[in-house]
Motif scaffolding. Structure first.
Motif, PDB file in Angstrom:
ATOM      1  N   ILE A 116       0.838  -1.199   0.000  1.00 44.39           N
ATOM      2  CA  ILE A 116       0.000   0.000   0.000  1.00 44.39           C
ATOM      3  C   ILE A 116       0.871   1.246   0.000  1.00 44.39           C
ATOM      4  CG2 ILE A 116      -1.675   1.335   1.349  1.00 44.39           C
ATOM      5  CD1 ILE A 116      -2.858  -1.377   2.241  1.00 44.39           C
ATOM      6  N   CYS A 117       1.952   1.220   0.770  1.00 44.18           N
ATOM      7  CA  CYS A 117       2.890   2.345   0.796  1.00 44.18           C
ATOM      8  C   CYS A 117       3.529   2.548  -0.575  1.00 44.18           C
ATOM      9  CB  CYS A 117       3.952   2.105   1.860  1.00 44.18           C
ATOM     10  SG  CYS A 117       5.161   3.409   1.975  1.00 44.18           S
ATOM     11  N   PHE A 118       3.855   1.460  -1.265  1.00 40.52           N
ATOM     12  CA  PHE A 118       4.407   1.563  -2.613  1.00 40.52           C
ATOM     13  C   PHE A 118       3.400   2.200  -3.567  1.00 40.52           C
ATOM     14  CE2 PHE A 118       4.531  -0.351  -6.857  1.00 40.52           C
ATOM     15  CZ  PHE A 118       5.716   0.198  -7.315  1.00 40.52           C
ATOM     16  N   VAL A 119       2.149   1.799  -3.466  1.00 40.56           N
ATOM     17  CA  VAL A 119       1.120   2.370  -4.331  1.00 40.56           C
ATOM     18  C   VAL A 119       0.946   3.864  -4.042  1.00 40.56           C
ATOM     19  CG1 VAL A 119      -1.360   2.336  -4.843  1.00 40.56           C
ATOM     20  CG2 VAL A 119      -0.092   0.200  -4.720  1.00 40.56           C
TER      21      VAL A 119
ATOM     22  N   PRO B  28       2.286  11.797   1.519  1.00 39.56           N
ATOM     23  CA  PRO B  28       3.351  11.349   2.423  1.00 39.56           C
ATOM     24  C   PRO B  28       2.848  11.005   3.825  1.00 39.56           C
ATOM     25  CG  PRO B  28       4.021  13.337   1.280  1.00 39.56           C
ATOM     26  CD  PRO B  28       2.586  13.108   0.964  1.00 39.56           C
ATOM     27  N   ILE B  29       1.793  11.672   4.271  1.00 38.09           N
ATOM     28  CA  ILE B  29       1.232  11.368   5.596  1.00 38.09           C
ATOM     29  C   ILE B  29       0.629   9.977   5.596  1.00 38.09           C
ATOM     30  CG2 ILE B  29      -0.535  12.048   7.269  1.00 38.09           C
ATOM     31  CD1 ILE B  29      -0.037  14.948   6.335  1.00 38.09           C
ATOM     32  N   PHE B  30      -0.117   9.648   4.539  1.00 41.05           N
ATOM     33  CA  PHE B  30      -0.685   8.301   4.432  1.00 41.05           C
ATOM     34  C   PHE B  30       0.423   7.247   4.352  1.00 41.05           C
ATOM     35  CE2 PHE B  30      -4.385  10.548   2.216  1.00 41.05           C
ATOM     36  CZ  PHE B  30      -5.076  10.703   3.410  1.00 41.05           C
ATOM     37  N   SER B  31       1.471   7.570   3.642  1.00 38.74           N
ATOM     38  CA  SER B  31       2.603   6.651   3.523  1.00 38.74           C
ATOM     39  C   SER B  31       3.252   6.409   4.884  1.00 38.74           C
ATOM     40  CB  SER B  31       3.607   7.214   2.524  1.00 38.74           C
ATOM     41  OG  SER B  31       4.683   6.351   2.365  1.00 38.74           O
ATOM     42  N   ILE B  32       3.414   7.458   5.668  1.00 37.27           N
ATOM     43  CA  ILE B  32       4.005   7.321   7.002  1.00 37.27           C
ATOM     44  C   ILE B  32       3.129   6.453   7.893  1.00 37.27           C
ATOM     45  CG2 ILE B  32       4.548   8.603   9.110  1.00 37.27           C
ATOM     46  CD1 ILE B  32       5.586  10.845   7.279  1.00 37.27           C
ATOM     47  N   VAL B  33       1.815   6.608   7.789  1.00 37.82           N
ATOM     48  CA  VAL B  33       0.904   5.792   8.604  1.00 37.82           C
ATOM     49  C   VAL B  33       1.076   4.311   8.273  1.00 37.82           C
ATOM     50  CG1 VAL B  33      -1.535   5.244   8.970  1.00 37.82           C
ATOM     51  CG2 VAL B  33      -0.775   7.618   8.997  1.00 37.82           C
ATOM     52  N   PHE B  34       1.128   3.972   6.985  1.00 36.65           N
ATOM     53  CA  PHE B  34       1.270   2.563   6.612  1.00 36.65           C
ATOM     54  C   PHE B  34       2.667   2.025   6.935  1.00 36.65           C
ATOM     55  CE2 PHE B  34      -2.549   3.451   4.095  1.00 36.65           C
ATOM     56  CZ  PHE B  34      -3.327   2.397   4.546  1.00 36.65           C
TER      57      PHE B  34
END
Length: 136
Positions: free
Chosen positions: A12-15, A108-114
């Motif tokens: 998910i972070c990659f996407v 980037p915030i969503f990426s940090i969460v995952f």
């Protein structure tokens, strides 16, 4: 073991870091045309390196400590991206004409969460392995 939950989080972070910046806009420019990440080479490089770190972490599942460290580095990179996005959005020319920001600023915030969720799952796996080693 690619079937673990942290692999799903890293995918998910990659996407979020590698695919969505190609389609989601940062902000509209003065001519009301959507500004994408691909228009700024710095943001393109940073998001591509974040996606690359997610893939490297995804396939280093045999070395959980290295996977944990790569995720931490990816979090730091995403914090740098957030800082640059905030700096760039505060210095936008023509602020009186265009004051709206796009949803791409939150990627980037969503990426940090995952990444944090993946690190939590890695920590659980590491604790499980250590407890099994203690029993032997």
């Amino acid at each position: 073991m690619l079937q673990r939950i942290q692999t799903v989080y890293l995918l998910i972070c990659f996407v979020i870091s590698g695919v969505l910046p190609l389609f989601i806009s940062l902000w509209p420019n003065v001519t009301k045309k959507e500004e994408l990440f691909t228009h700024a080479i710095l943001f393109s490089i940073l998001f591509a390196s974040s996606a690359l770190l997610a893939v490297v972490s995804m396939f280093s599942y045999k070395k959980r400590q290295n996977q944990f460290v790569v995720n931490r580095l990816n979090m730091i990179l995403n914090f740098i991206i957030i800082g640059l996005l905030v700096y760039h959005s505060l210095n936008l020319p023509g602020e009186a004409k265009v004051s709206e920001k796009g949803i791409g600023m939150f990627l980037p915030i969503f990426s940090i969460v995952f990444l944090a969720l993946a690190n939590r799952a890695i920590k659980k796996d590491e604790d499980l392995v250590k407890s099994v080693d203690r029993i032997r």
